[in-house]
Design an enzyme around this catalytic site. Structure first.
Site, PDB file in Angstrom:
ATOM      1  CG  ASP A  11      -1.784   1.283   1.224  1.00 18.54           C
ATOM      2  OD1 ASP A  11      -1.791   2.034   0.377  1.00 18.54           O
ATOM      3  OD2 ASP A  11      -2.666   1.255   2.366  1.00 18.54           O
ATOM      4  CG  ASP A 109      -2.782   3.575  -2.754  1.00 16.54           C
ATOM      5  OD1 ASP A 109      -3.755   2.823  -2.425  1.00 16.54           O
ATOM      6  OD2 ASP A 109      -2.090   3.822  -1.727  1.00 16.54           O
ATOM      7  CD  GLU A 110      -5.445  -1.365  -0.395  1.00 21.81           C
ATOM      8  OE1 GLU A 110      -5.791  -2.405   0.106  1.00 21.81           O
ATOM      9  OE2 GLU A 110      -5.827  -0.308  -0.522  1.00 21.81           O
TER      10      GLU A 110
HETATM   11  P1  TTP Z   1      -5.491   4.982   0.584  1.00 19.81           P
HETATM   12  O1  TTP Z   1      -4.179   3.946   0.170  1.00 19.81           O
HETATM   13  O2  TTP Z   1      -6.488   4.577   1.442  1.00 19.81           O
HETATM   14  O3  TTP Z   1      -4.791   6.327   1.287  1.00 19.81           O
HETATM   15  P2  TTP Z   1      -3.353   6.892   0.954  1.00 19.81           P
HETATM   16  O4  TTP Z   1      -2.444   6.053   0.235  1.00 19.81           O
HETATM   17  O5  TTP Z   1      -3.438   8.460   0.735  1.00 19.81           O
HETATM   18  O6  TTP Z   1      -2.801   7.124   2.666  1.00 19.81           O
HETATM   19  P3  TTP Z   1      -2.092   5.729   3.518  1.00 19.81           P
HETATM   20  O7  TTP Z   1      -0.602   6.038   3.759  1.00 19.81           O
HETATM   21  O8  TTP Z   1      -2.903   5.509   4.661  1.00 19.81           O
HETATM   22  O9  TTP Z   1      -2.040   4.580   2.740  1.00 19.81           O
HETATM   23  O10 TTP Z   1      -5.765   5.559  -0.545  1.00 19.81           O
HETATM   24  C1  TTP Z   1      -5.140   5.696  -1.759  1.00 19.81           C
HETATM   25  C2  TTP Z   1      -5.342   6.766  -2.607  1.00 19.81           C
HETATM   26  O11 TTP Z   1      -6.773   6.909  -2.879  1.00 19.81           O
HETATM   27  C3  TTP Z   1      -5.377   8.074  -1.588  1.00 19.81           C
HETATM   28  O12 TTP Z   1      -3.989   8.794  -1.973  1.00 19.81           O
HETATM   29  C4  TTP Z   1      -6.386   9.017  -2.480  1.00 19.81           C
HETATM   30  C5  TTP Z   1      -7.369   8.073  -2.980  1.00 19.81           C
HETATM   31  N1  TTP Z   1      -8.537   8.109  -1.841  1.00 19.81           N
HETATM   32  C6  TTP Z   1      -9.807   8.839  -2.180  1.00 19.81           C
HETATM   33  O13 TTP Z   1      -9.710   9.357  -3.159  1.00 19.81           O
HETATM   34  N2  TTP Z   1     -10.593   8.985  -1.268  1.00 19.81           N
HETATM   35  C7  TTP Z   1     -10.598   8.148  -0.088  1.00 19.81           C
HETATM   36  O14 TTP Z   1     -11.732   8.389   0.608  1.00 19.81           O
HETATM   37  C8  TTP Z   1      -9.595   7.360   0.209  1.00 19.81           C
HETATM   38  C9  TTP Z   1      -9.615   6.350   1.538  1.00 19.81           C
HETATM   39  C10 TTP Z   1      -8.572   7.276  -0.829  1.00 19.81           C
HETATM   40 MG    MG Z   2      -1.980   4.075   0.533  1.00 18.13          MG
END
Ligand code: TTP
Ligand code: MG
Length: 391
Positions: A11, A109-110
């Site tokens: 992730d 991103d995962e």
């Molecule tokens: P995430 O992996 O949930 O968040 P992140 O990568 O920003 O942070 P983390 O380090 O906690 O993993 O989500 C990936 C991307 O998806 C995030 O950068 C933006 C998008 N996203 C949204 O647009 N809306 C949302 O509600 C979420 C959870 C994510």
């Molecule tokens: Mg993330």
């Protein structure tokens, strides 16, 4: 004994915000919020994500942008650049496929990766994860958090524990010690209502649930109860679900007249291989299995298949395999009515087998690209190898 599984969950950290910080050094170390326009606190819409610096102010994904503005008016607010983030996402998935073909995309991103069959190429399973992180950092200049475990649920929980830039390994031996102290909320598929019911039964941790008699849990939750209990005991056989839209690509040709003419048969085989390999490349696949279909006079149909050492979408490789299959087929002097070539056992075309990759491949890829370019411009039938021409 069951084969040990090594499941990786990757992730990216603060994905959208991290890309913006990467591309503009002035944003580094600062609270960055990506999402709707805050319009000095009057904006509508929500936060997509924010940098870890912004999280210290209590800002998080899905929060109304007006509230984010209140919490940190001096944060840098940026709009969502979806196209850019998708490009970066594609580059990250390319890195994944350098480590294993078994990739289950979860989001932009995962992803889950099953490295059970490939870790030995990179040292240990742990080393493989470190290499994945290092490649992402080297090639894309971003950090990822990684969890390694024998089951998907544990790998996902693990990747979240030491964010950002985290790496957590859960071994088979350590799996229950890892899971049992955790809140039951971490069990996949267990919603708020189930959580309340479990609380009323005195169950708060995954360990509490695991130690209960499974019949008691089934009595309350039915079949789901069995599933929750199994997860709590670290039992989860769910595989990585690799995305392949098509399962095979094939093409057939029926002769006007049944034939034994070797030249004509080879021409048709070449033509079929051209078409199949072109479609593989168009759809972004490489195949490892080539199947030849032969219908003889009298309508008997046979198939012969060969699995090759590395996935391919090269015409000449598919042709060589098909021709071998044909040459080894005992047709007892009966004439041929129909031929078919099928490629299956798909891998993404980005897949590079680091063990077998030869320099020669780069050249051949270049040639195929050039031919494909001409085809796209002038039509699918504009170019064929001499042998594939049909009079
Ligand atoms: P995430 O992996 O949930 O968040 P992140 O990568 O920003 O942070 P983390 O380090 O906690 O993993 O989500 C990936 C991307 O998806 C995030 O950068 C933006 C998008 N996203 C949204 O647009 N809306 C949302 O509600 C979420 C959870 C994510
Ligand atoms: Mg993330």
């Amino acid at each position: 004994m069951k084969k040990k599984r090594f499941i990786v969950h990757v992730d990216m950290d603060a994905f959208f915000a991290a890309i913006e910080q990467r591309d503009n050094p002035q944003l580094r170390g600062k609270p960055v919020v990506v999402g709707a326009d805050p319009k000095a606190g009057k904006g509508r819409g929500v936060v997509s994500t924010c940098s870890y610096e912004a999280r210290k102010f209590g800002i998080h994904s899905a929060m109304p942008i007006s509230i984010a503005y209140k919490k940190c008016p001096h944060a840098i607010f940026l709009p969502v650049d979806g196209e850019k983030y998708h490009d970066v996402s594609r580059q990250i998935y390319k890195v994944f496929y350098d480590f294993t073909p078994d990739v289950e995309p979860i989001s932009i991103d995962e992803a889950f990766l099953d490295i059970s069959g490939s870790w030995h190429l990179f040292g240990s399973p742990f080393d493989t994860c470190l290499s994945i992180k290092a490649e992402i950092k080297d090639q894309i200049k971003l950090t990822a958090s990684v969890g390694l475990a024998p089951i998907k649920m544990a790998a996902k929980i693990a990747s979240d524990l030491k964010k950002p830039d985290g790496m957590v390994e859960v071994t088979q031996e350590g799996l229950l010690d890892f899971l049992w102290p955790l809140n039951i909320r971490k069990i996949w598929g267990l919603g708020e209502r189930s959580e309340d019911i479990l609380h009323n039964m005195g169950i708060r941790t995954i360990g509490d649930l695991a130690k209960k008699d499974v019949r008691e849990i089934i009595a309350v939750f039915g079949k789901n109860g069995d599933h929750f209990w199994q997860l709590a005991n670290g039992i989860d056989d769910r595989e990585i679900e690799v995305e392949t839209e098509a399962k095979s690509i094939s093409n057939e040709f029926t002769f006007d007249e049944d034939t034994l003419d070797k030249k004509r048969i080879e021409s048709v085989l070449m033509l079929l291989c051209e078409k199949v390999s072109w479609r593989l490349r168009q759809e972004g696949f490489k195949g490892r299995t080539v199947t030849l279909k032969i219908r003889l006079e009298g309508f008997h149909t046979y198939t012969r298949a060969a699995t090759i050492s590395k996935p391919t979408n090269f015409t000449d490789v598919i042709y060589q395999e098909s021709k071998n299959l044909y040459d080894n087929f005992e047709r007892k002097n009966k004439k041929v009515r129909l031929l078919g070539v099928k490629a299956s056992n798909f891998f993404p075309s980005d897949f590079k087998d680091s063990l077998f990759r030869e320099q020669e491949d780069e050249k051949r890829e270049g040639i195929h690209k050039a031919v494909d370019g001409i085809r796209r411009k002038f039509g699918e039938n504009s170019i064929y190898r001499a042998r594939g021409k049909l009079q």
